[in-house]
Design a protein around this motif. Sequence first.
Motif, mmCIF file in Angstrom:
data_model
loop_
_atom_site.group_PDB
_atom_site.id
_atom_site.type_symbol
_atom_site.label_atom_id
_atom_site.label_comp_id
_atom_site.label_asym_id
_atom_site.label_seq_id
_atom_site.Cartn_x
_atom_site.Cartn_y
_atom_site.Cartn_z
ATOM 1 N N LYS A 1 11.795 -15.011 -25.772
ATOM 2 C CA LYS A 1 12.169 -14.130 -24.693
ATOM 3 C C LYS A 1 12.260 -12.535 -24.974
ATOM 4 O O LYS A 1 13.141 -11.874 -24.784
ATOM 5 C CB LYS A 1 13.423 -14.683 -24.265
ATOM 6 N N HIS A 2 11.008 -12.063 -25.795
ATOM 7 C CA HIS A 2 11.405 -10.732 -26.055
ATOM 8 C C HIS A 2 11.067 -9.736 -25.193
ATOM 9 O O HIS A 2 11.222 -8.385 -25.490
ATOM 10 C CB HIS A 2 10.114 -10.362 -27.415
ATOM 11 N N ALA A 3 10.336 -9.825 -24.013
ATOM 12 C CA ALA A 3 10.421 -9.110 -23.023
ATOM 13 C C ALA A 3 10.241 -9.550 -21.454
ATOM 14 O O ALA A 3 9.807 -10.981 -21.536
ATOM 15 C CB ALA A 3 9.303 -8.032 -23.274
ATOM 16 N N TYR A 4 10.447 -9.041 -20.421
ATOM 17 C CA TYR A 4 10.205 -9.615 -19.193
ATOM 18 C C TYR A 4 9.390 -8.660 -18.373
ATOM 19 O O TYR A 4 9.145 -7.506 -18.377
ATOM 20 C CB TYR A 4 11.665 -9.464 -18.451
ATOM 21 N N THR A 5 8.127 -9.079 -18.025
ATOM 22 C CA THR A 5 7.079 -8.469 -17.408
ATOM 23 C C THR A 5 7.177 -8.746 -15.851
ATOM 24 O O THR A 5 6.822 -9.896 -15.684
ATOM 25 C CB THR A 5 5.792 -8.707 -17.934
ATOM 26 N N PRO A 6 7.129 -7.939 -14.983
ATOM 27 C CA PRO A 6 6.996 -8.204 -13.539
ATOM 28 C C PRO A 6 5.226 -8.163 -13.358
ATOM 29 O O PRO A 6 4.680 -7.295 -13.930
ATOM 30 C CB PRO A 6 7.591 -6.719 -13.026
ATOM 31 N N PHE A 7 5.079 -8.770 -12.237
ATOM 32 C CA PHE A 7 3.929 -8.468 -11.563
ATOM 33 C C PHE A 7 4.105 -7.598 -10.299
ATOM 34 O O PHE A 7 5.045 -7.671 -9.683
ATOM 35 C CB PHE A 7 3.256 -9.866 -11.032
ATOM 36 N N LEU A 8 3.192 -6.483 -10.265
ATOM 37 C CA LEU A 8 3.334 -5.422 -9.299
ATOM 38 C C LEU A 8 2.348 -5.885 -8.351
ATOM 39 O O LEU A 8 1.290 -6.262 -8.666
ATOM 40 C CB LEU A 8 2.793 -4.065 -9.541
ATOM 41 N N PHE A 9 2.631 -5.919 -6.868
ATOM 42 C CA PHE A 9 1.566 -6.345 -5.774
ATOM 43 C C PHE A 9 1.089 -4.962 -5.430
ATOM 44 O O PHE A 9 1.887 -4.362 -4.468
ATOM 45 C CB PHE A 9 2.272 -7.122 -4.814
ATOM 46 N N LEU A 10 0.021 -4.572 -5.848
ATOM 47 C CA LEU A 10 -0.436 -3.025 -5.483
ATOM 48 C C LEU A 10 -1.407 -3.064 -4.432
ATOM 49 O O LEU A 10 -2.486 -3.873 -4.616
ATOM 50 C CB LEU A 10 -1.017 -2.536 -6.788
ATOM 51 N N PHE A 11 -1.312 -1.883 -3.488
ATOM 52 C CA PHE A 11 -2.106 -1.926 -2.299
ATOM 53 C C PHE A 11 -2.714 -0.525 -2.623
ATOM 54 O O PHE A 11 -2.000 0.436 -3.050
ATOM 55 C CB PHE A 11 -1.518 -2.328 -1.237
ATOM 56 N N SER A 12 -4.058 -0.411 -2.195
ATOM 57 C CA SER A 12 -4.606 0.927 -2.366
ATOM 58 C C SER A 12 -4.130 2.014 -1.271
ATOM 59 O O SER A 12 -4.064 1.761 -0.184
ATOM 60 C CB SER A 12 -6.080 0.850 -2.078
ATOM 61 N N LYS A 13 -3.551 2.958 -1.533
ATOM 62 C CA LYS A 13 -3.181 3.974 -0.832
ATOM 63 C C LYS A 13 -3.906 4.557 0.213
ATOM 64 O O LYS A 13 -3.809 4.787 1.048
ATOM 65 C CB LYS A 13 -2.437 5.188 -1.648
ATOM 66 N N ALA A 14 -5.181 4.759 -0.560
ATOM 67 C CA ALA A 14 -6.440 5.197 0.523
ATOM 68 C C ALA A 14 -6.542 4.423 1.583
ATOM 69 O O ALA A 14 -6.940 4.682 2.478
ATOM 70 C CB ALA A 14 -7.541 5.411 -0.327
ATOM 71 N N ILE A 15 -6.484 2.840 1.153
ATOM 72 C CA ILE A 15 -6.885 2.138 2.538
ATOM 73 C C ILE A 15 -5.554 1.843 3.492
ATOM 74 O O ILE A 15 -5.546 1.740 4.498
ATOM 75 C CB ILE A 15 -7.332 0.780 1.878
ATOM 76 N N PHE A 16 -4.298 1.813 2.519
ATOM 77 C CA PHE A 16 -3.166 1.506 3.389
ATOM 78 C C PHE A 16 -2.955 2.627 4.336
ATOM 79 O O PHE A 16 -2.495 2.404 5.456
ATOM 80 C CB PHE A 16 -1.941 1.786 2.515
ATOM 81 N N ASN A 17 -3.431 3.834 3.922
ATOM 82 C CA ASN A 17 -3.102 4.923 4.943
ATOM 83 C C ASN A 17 -4.041 4.697 6.189
ATOM 84 O O ASN A 17 -3.888 5.560 7.250
ATOM 85 C CB ASN A 17 -3.613 6.306 4.240
ATOM 86 N N THR A 18 -5.080 3.817 6.097
ATOM 87 C CA THR A 18 -5.938 3.841 7.406
ATOM 88 C C THR A 18 -5.331 2.700 8.260
ATOM 89 O O THR A 18 -5.866 2.471 9.339
ATOM 90 C CB THR A 18 -7.341 3.499 6.952
ATOM 91 N N TYR A 19 -4.326 1.994 7.918
ATOM 92 C CA TYR A 19 -3.580 0.828 8.420
ATOM 93 C C TYR A 19 -2.496 1.574 9.770
ATOM 94 O O TYR A 19 -2.009 2.465 9.321
ATOM 95 C CB TYR A 19 -2.931 0.194 7.772
ATOM 96 N N SER A 20 -2.421 0.738 10.770
ATOM 97 C CA SER A 20 -1.371 1.174 11.535
ATOM 98 C C SER A 20 0.217 1.311 11.159
ATOM 99 O O SER A 20 0.101 0.268 10.151
ATOM 100 C CB SER A 20 -1.690 0.490 13.087
ATOM 101 N N PRO A 21 1.036 1.728 11.423
ATOM 102 C CA PRO A 21 2.140 1.577 11.307
ATOM 103 C C PRO A 21 2.950 0.035 11.278
ATOM 104 O O PRO A 21 3.464 -0.585 10.247
ATOM 105 C CB PRO A 21 3.246 2.353 12.049
ATOM 106 N N GLU A 22 2.420 -0.447 12.352
ATOM 107 C CA GLU A 22 2.900 -2.045 12.454
ATOM 108 C C GLU A 22 2.119 -2.780 11.504
ATOM 109 O O GLU A 22 2.973 -3.628 10.776
ATOM 110 C CB GLU A 22 2.450 -2.383 13.786
ATOM 111 N N GLU A 23 0.743 -2.518 11.200
ATOM 112 C CA GLU A 23 0.211 -3.491 10.068
ATOM 113 C C GLU A 23 1.036 -3.169 8.506
ATOM 114 O O GLU A 23 0.584 -4.067 7.875
ATOM 115 C CB GLU A 23 -1.265 -2.962 9.901
ATOM 116 N N GLN A 24 1.314 -1.660 8.360
ATOM 117 C CA GLN A 24 1.591 -1.501 6.890
ATOM 118 C C GLN A 24 3.066 -2.270 6.996
ATOM 119 O O GLN A 24 3.440 -2.764 5.872
ATOM 120 C CB GLN A 24 2.087 -0.197 6.941
ATOM 121 N N GLN A 25 3.998 -2.130 8.181
ATOM 122 C CA GLN A 25 5.255 -2.834 8.080
ATOM 123 C C GLN A 25 5.174 -4.563 7.682
ATOM 124 O O GLN A 25 5.580 -5.086 6.971
ATOM 125 C CB GLN A 25 6.029 -2.557 9.483
#
Length: 334
Positions: free
Chosen positions: A231-255
Motif C-alpha cells: 500500500k505504498h501509494a494511492y493513485t487516482p484515475f482522472l476522467f479527462l475530457f478535451s477542453k477544446a471539444i468540451f467548449n463546443t458543447y452546450s451548457p446543458e451537455e456540459q452539465q
Amino acid sequence: HSALKAAICLTTALVAAGPAMAEFQDRTFRVSNGINEDHPVNTGMKAMQACLDDATGGKMKMQGFWGGALGGDLQATQAVRSGLQEAVVTSSSPLVGMVPALGVFDLPFLFRTPEEAYAVMDGPFGDTLNEKLDEVGLINLGYWENGFRNMSNSQRPIKTWEDFEGMKVRVMQNNIFLDTFSNFGANATPMSFGEVFSALETKAIDAQENPYVTIDTSKFYEVQSYLSETKHAYTPFLFLFSKAIFNTYSPEEQQALRDCTIVGRDVERAAIQDLNQESLKKMEEAGLEFNTIDPAAQEEMLQKSQVVYEKHKDEIGADVVDQVQATLAEMRGN
Ligand code: TK8
C-alpha cells in the motif's frame, strides 16, 4: 406581417418539441483506457452511460476503448489535450510533466485509507488541481479510482524495504516513483503500462506495482509468483475530457457530462472496493504467495521515504503538499 407570423410559429414549434431538441445534439465520444474491459472502470462507465441516456434523451453516447488500443496514458492524454480525441481515463502519475502538482499523489505512503483520498480529491484540493488541469487544456470531470498500489514480483516475498535490494521493478513514467524505489535499493525502470506484461513474461523485469484489481484484470499475476501488500501509494484515475471539444458543447451537455461522471465515479469506486478482496483471493488460488507487511516494517519504509518528500516537495509545490498534509492531519485528529 406574414414573416413575423412564420417566425412566431417556428418558435412555438421549437418550444413545443421540448428543450431536448435545442440543447442536446447527437454526440458520440471515445474514452481511452489502458486497463482492460473487465476492470470496474467499465462498470462505472455503464452507470455513467445510463445517466447520460436519461439526461440527454439518449443523444450522448460513450464508446470505450480498452487495453491501450488508443495509446498509453501519456499518449492518449496528449491526443485529448490537442483535441484529437475526446476523453481518457488515466492515472495521474504519468501527467506530472503537464501538471507538477499531480505529483502529490505519488508521494509514498501519503494516504492510509480510501476515505482519506476521497476527502482530499472530492474537496477543495481536488478543485484546485482541476483548475491547473484546465489551464493545460484538460477538463477533469471527476476523480475515479485506480487505488492502493501493492507489489507483485517473481523473486521473493517483500516484507521489509531491504527485500527490494537489486530487484528490477517497473515503475510508471514518474520521477517520484523512480526515486521511491531506487531509494529502497531496487533497480527501478520507468515503462509505459502497455509494455509491462511482456516485460514480466520475458523476465526483463522482476516486479511491478499496481492495485490488486489491475494486477488481476491485466493478467500480470499469470507471470508473477509473489504478492506483497505494501500500500505504498494511492493513485487516482482522472476522467479527462478535451477542453477544446468540451467548449463546443452546450451548457446543458456540459452539465450532463459533469453530473453523470460523478454518478459513474461512485459506482466505480464501490465496484473496486467489492472486487479488491475477490481479486486477491483469485490470485492466491492461482498459486501466488501473499503476505502483508507488519506495521513496524511499514513505518520503517515510510521513514526511509521522507527523503523523497524532501526532494520533490518544491517541484510539486510546497503549498500543495502542505495543504494535503494539513487536511490529513485534521482528519486523523493530530
Ligand atoms: C493504465 C494505467 C495503470 C497504472 C500503471 O492505463 O501504469 O501502472 O496503474 O492503471 O493507468
